[in-house]
Motif scaffolding. Sequence first.
Motif, mmCIF file in Angstrom:
data_model
loop_
_atom_site.group_PDB
_atom_site.id
_atom_site.type_symbol
_atom_site.label_atom_id
_atom_site.label_comp_id
_atom_site.label_asym_id
_atom_site.label_seq_id
_atom_site.Cartn_x
_atom_site.Cartn_y
_atom_site.Cartn_z
ATOM 1 N N LEU A 126 0.819 -1.203 0.000
ATOM 2 C CA LEU A 126 0.000 0.000 0.000
ATOM 3 C C LEU A 126 0.858 1.260 0.000
ATOM 4 O O LEU A 126 0.448 2.308 -0.492
ATOM 5 C CB LEU A 126 -0.933 0.007 1.213
ATOM 6 C CG LEU A 126 -2.065 -1.032 1.211
ATOM 7 C CD1 LEU A 126 -2.866 -0.946 2.502
ATOM 8 C CD2 LEU A 126 -2.976 -0.843 0.000
ATOM 9 N N GLU A 127 2.062 1.155 0.589
ATOM 10 C CA GLU A 127 2.959 2.313 0.617
ATOM 11 C C GLU A 127 3.671 2.498 -0.720
ATOM 12 O O GLU A 127 3.983 3.620 -1.111
ATOM 13 C CB GLU A 127 4.002 2.167 1.727
ATOM 14 C CG GLU A 127 3.426 2.210 3.137
ATOM 15 C CD GLU A 127 2.719 0.902 3.505
ATOM 16 O OE1 GLU A 127 3.005 -0.124 2.840
ATOM 17 O OE2 GLU A 127 1.888 0.917 4.426
ATOM 18 N N LYS A 128 3.915 1.389 -1.432
ATOM 19 C CA LYS A 128 4.618 1.448 -2.715
ATOM 20 C C LYS A 128 3.902 0.533 -3.717
ATOM 21 O O LYS A 128 4.401 -0.550 -4.064
ATOM 22 C CB LYS A 128 6.079 1.029 -2.559
ATOM 23 C CG LYS A 128 6.898 1.970 -1.692
ATOM 24 C CD LYS A 128 8.342 1.505 -1.611
ATOM 25 C CE LYS A 128 9.176 2.466 -0.761
ATOM 26 N NZ LYS A 128 10.587 2.020 -0.681
ATOM 27 N N PRO A 129 2.717 0.921 -4.186
ATOM 28 C CA PRO A 129 2.002 0.065 -5.134
ATOM 29 C C PRO A 129 2.655 0.099 -6.517
ATOM 30 O O PRO A 129 3.258 1.096 -6.918
ATOM 31 C CB PRO A 129 0.597 0.672 -5.170
ATOM 32 C CG PRO A 129 0.793 2.100 -4.789
ATOM 33 C CD PRO A 129 1.955 2.125 -3.838
ATOM 34 N N ARG A 142 -3.683 5.477 -12.829
ATOM 35 C CA ARG A 142 -2.608 5.694 -11.861
ATOM 36 C C ARG A 142 -3.067 6.598 -10.719
ATOM 37 O O ARG A 142 -2.807 6.328 -9.542
ATOM 38 C CB ARG A 142 -1.398 6.296 -12.570
ATOM 39 C CG ARG A 142 -0.186 6.547 -11.667
ATOM 40 C CD ARG A 142 0.967 7.075 -12.484
ATOM 41 N NE ARG A 142 0.544 8.241 -13.264
ATOM 42 C CZ ARG A 142 1.280 8.802 -14.216
ATOM 43 N NH1 ARG A 142 2.461 8.287 -14.516
ATOM 44 N NH2 ARG A 142 0.843 9.864 -14.866
ATOM 45 N N GLY A 143 -3.765 7.705 -11.046
ATOM 46 C CA GLY A 143 -4.242 8.608 -10.002
ATOM 47 C C GLY A 143 -5.281 7.961 -9.113
ATOM 48 O O GLY A 143 -5.276 8.162 -7.882
ATOM 49 N N GLN A 144 -6.182 7.172 -9.681
ATOM 50 C CA GLN A 144 -7.184 6.470 -8.885
ATOM 51 C C GLN A 144 -6.537 5.499 -7.907
ATOM 52 O O GLN A 144 -6.940 5.412 -6.735
ATOM 53 C CB GLN A 144 -8.149 5.713 -9.797
ATOM 54 C CG GLN A 144 -9.074 6.597 -10.625
ATOM 55 C CD GLN A 144 -10.056 5.770 -11.432
ATOM 56 O OE1 GLN A 144 -10.047 4.537 -11.391
ATOM 57 N NE2 GLN A 144 -10.916 6.452 -12.183
ATOM 58 N N VAL A 145 -5.535 4.768 -8.380
ATOM 59 C CA VAL A 145 -4.868 3.786 -7.514
ATOM 60 C C VAL A 145 -4.186 4.495 -6.341
ATOM 61 O O VAL A 145 -4.231 4.025 -5.193
ATOM 62 C CB VAL A 145 -3.861 2.952 -8.327
ATOM 63 C CG1 VAL A 145 -2.996 2.090 -7.411
ATOM 64 C CG2 VAL A 145 -4.589 2.076 -9.336
ATOM 65 N N LEU A 147 -5.048 7.336 -4.936
ATOM 66 C CA LEU A 147 -6.077 7.818 -4.020
ATOM 67 C C LEU A 147 -6.663 6.669 -3.188
ATOM 68 O O LEU A 147 -6.828 6.788 -1.971
ATOM 69 C CB LEU A 147 -7.184 8.509 -4.818
ATOM 70 C CG LEU A 147 -8.352 9.091 -4.014
ATOM 71 C CD1 LEU A 147 -7.856 10.177 -3.072
ATOM 72 C CD2 LEU A 147 -9.422 9.648 -4.954
ATOM 73 N N ILE A 148 -6.941 5.553 -3.837
ATOM 74 C CA ILE A 148 -7.532 4.418 -3.126
ATOM 75 C C ILE A 148 -6.526 3.791 -2.175
ATOM 76 O O ILE A 148 -6.870 3.368 -1.060
ATOM 77 C CB ILE A 148 -8.066 3.385 -4.138
ATOM 78 C CG1 ILE A 148 -9.221 4.005 -4.960
ATOM 79 C CG2 ILE A 148 -8.536 2.113 -3.449
ATOM 80 C CD1 ILE A 148 -9.713 3.134 -6.096
ATOM 81 N N ALA A 149 -5.257 3.730 -2.590
ATOM 82 C CA ALA A 149 -4.229 3.186 -1.703
ATOM 83 C C ALA A 149 -4.050 4.067 -0.467
ATOM 84 O O ALA A 149 -3.832 3.558 0.645
ATOM 85 C CB ALA A 149 -2.911 3.052 -2.458
ATOM 86 N N ALA A 150 -4.155 5.374 -0.637
ATOM 87 C CA ALA A 150 -4.066 6.275 0.526
ATOM 88 C C ALA A 150 -5.241 6.056 1.470
ATOM 89 O O ALA A 150 -5.078 6.079 2.697
ATOM 90 C CB ALA A 150 -4.020 7.729 0.052
ATOM 91 N N VAL A 163 2.821 5.833 -7.321
ATOM 92 C CA VAL A 163 2.487 4.573 -7.990
ATOM 93 C C VAL A 163 3.540 4.293 -9.051
ATOM 94 O O VAL A 163 3.736 5.081 -9.993
ATOM 95 C CB VAL A 163 1.087 4.641 -8.626
ATOM 96 C CG1 VAL A 163 0.771 3.335 -9.362
ATOM 97 C CG2 VAL A 163 0.030 4.915 -7.562
ATOM 98 N N LYS A 164 4.217 3.181 -8.897
ATOM 99 C CA LYS A 164 5.222 2.787 -9.884
ATOM 100 C C LYS A 164 4.524 2.186 -11.110
ATOM 101 O O LYS A 164 3.576 1.418 -10.972
ATOM 102 C CB LYS A 164 6.187 1.772 -9.272
ATOM 103 C CG LYS A 164 7.313 1.365 -10.211
ATOM 104 C CD LYS A 164 8.251 0.360 -9.545
ATOM 105 C CE LYS A 164 9.352 -0.065 -10.500
ATOM 106 N NZ LYS A 164 10.259 -1.063 -9.875
ATOM 107 N N GLU A 165 5.013 2.563 -12.286
ATOM 108 C CA GLU A 165 4.395 2.094 -13.524
ATOM 109 C C GLU A 165 5.153 0.901 -14.082
ATOM 110 O O GLU A 165 6.386 0.876 -14.073
ATOM 111 C CB GLU A 165 4.371 3.220 -14.568
ATOM 112 C CG GLU A 165 3.613 4.453 -14.119
ATOM 113 C CD GLU A 165 3.698 5.560 -15.150
ATOM 114 O OE1 GLU A 165 4.346 5.350 -16.191
ATOM 115 O OE2 GLU A 165 3.124 6.640 -14.922
#
Length: 410
Positions: A126-129, A142-145, A147-150, A163-165
């Motif tokens: 969750l800290e480094k998805p 990427r932005g949604q992930v 926000l949801i991970a936070a 979010v790493k791509e």
Amino acid sequence: MLRSHFAAAWVIMRRDFCAVIFSKTFIFFLIGPLFPVFIGAMAAAVGSQVSRDIDNPVIGIAMPAHQGDSLVAARGSLAPKMSGFVPEYTVLARLEPGETFDARTVLASKGVKGAPQLAAVITGTLEKPVLTGSSERVDQWRGQVALIAAEAGAPGPRSYPEVKEDKIATTAAKQHVDLAVTAQAGQVLLFLLTMLLAGMVLSNLVEEKANKIIEVLAASIPMDALFLGKLFAMLAVSLVGIAVWGSVYGMLMLAGMKSIPLLATPAVGWPMFCVLGFLYFAMAYLLLGSLFLSIGGMATTVREVQTLSMPVTMMQLMVFFFASYALARPGTWIETASLVFPVSSPFAMLAQAAQSPVLWPHLVALVWQAVWVGVIIRVGAQLFRRTVMKSGPARGRRGWFRRAAAAPAR
């Protein structure tokens, strides 16, 4: 003299007016303008439903312990508040310490029947998805992930993780959608050609029946051969028309007209797809044409043919909608029914050619459709002979008693 002309004109006007008002054709004339609106709305609804059912992206999650479950719960709470489309999240694996997960291999595989097609996979923590997917999907989500991970992280001040791509060329879900678009385009083209051309068969026998030519032909050759010859003659005319339209389109393309959007290469390849498209057009035309020839053979006037044209057109549309609906239901009884039902089989099998590289089912389908062409022609010819071409004295007991009563006593 002038008064008699007006009286005659009044009689003719009243007669034609009453004939139109009290005919079935007038009902279709009244509701006719509504059919384009109705068909357009249905086509838009079916097309959007098929698109939603085909392109229903799911993001898989493979994270340590129960972090994936926290991410799914956070998505459920935030999705109603977020603008835009938020894909579904599903937990693929709960990783043990030191365990790894190959997201690229999972995305490249087609999965199993009944399982969702994954459009992307979230790994890491969750800290480094880490978001793995196609370039388009990664940039979109990427932005949604983040926000949801936070939201799924530890309580306290929110910090949005970076979010790493991990971008890949394509995924099985993207390939599935692209092939489905090609399949749907093939179905639409097949439907437009058959609807435009098969309706001509309805009025094929009207002129011969009016001029009594059909009686001479029926006395010379079998009725089945007559139907079959007429059907194939109309198919040949249709193929000439398609060749002319194709040539005109080719010349317009050479003159600089904008091309149609590029479609994904079908599973069987473009050469085989074109061959199968030609064969399935021929079978769809023969199947619908044999039905229309049998129906139109019952008509005696052009007015009756015009009355029959609207129900026939609606039948074609229902067949097309059925095949399109089955396209978005792979592996269900609806798809099986569309493949087996003779009239919808050419449309459904053409979609199969775009999505599956296996060729032997097409041979079975073509033989199955040809058998039904023969059956429909046989039944239609027999029905035509018994209902339209019947002549001679009455048969049976009543006819025998009448002849016996009319015979002079010896």
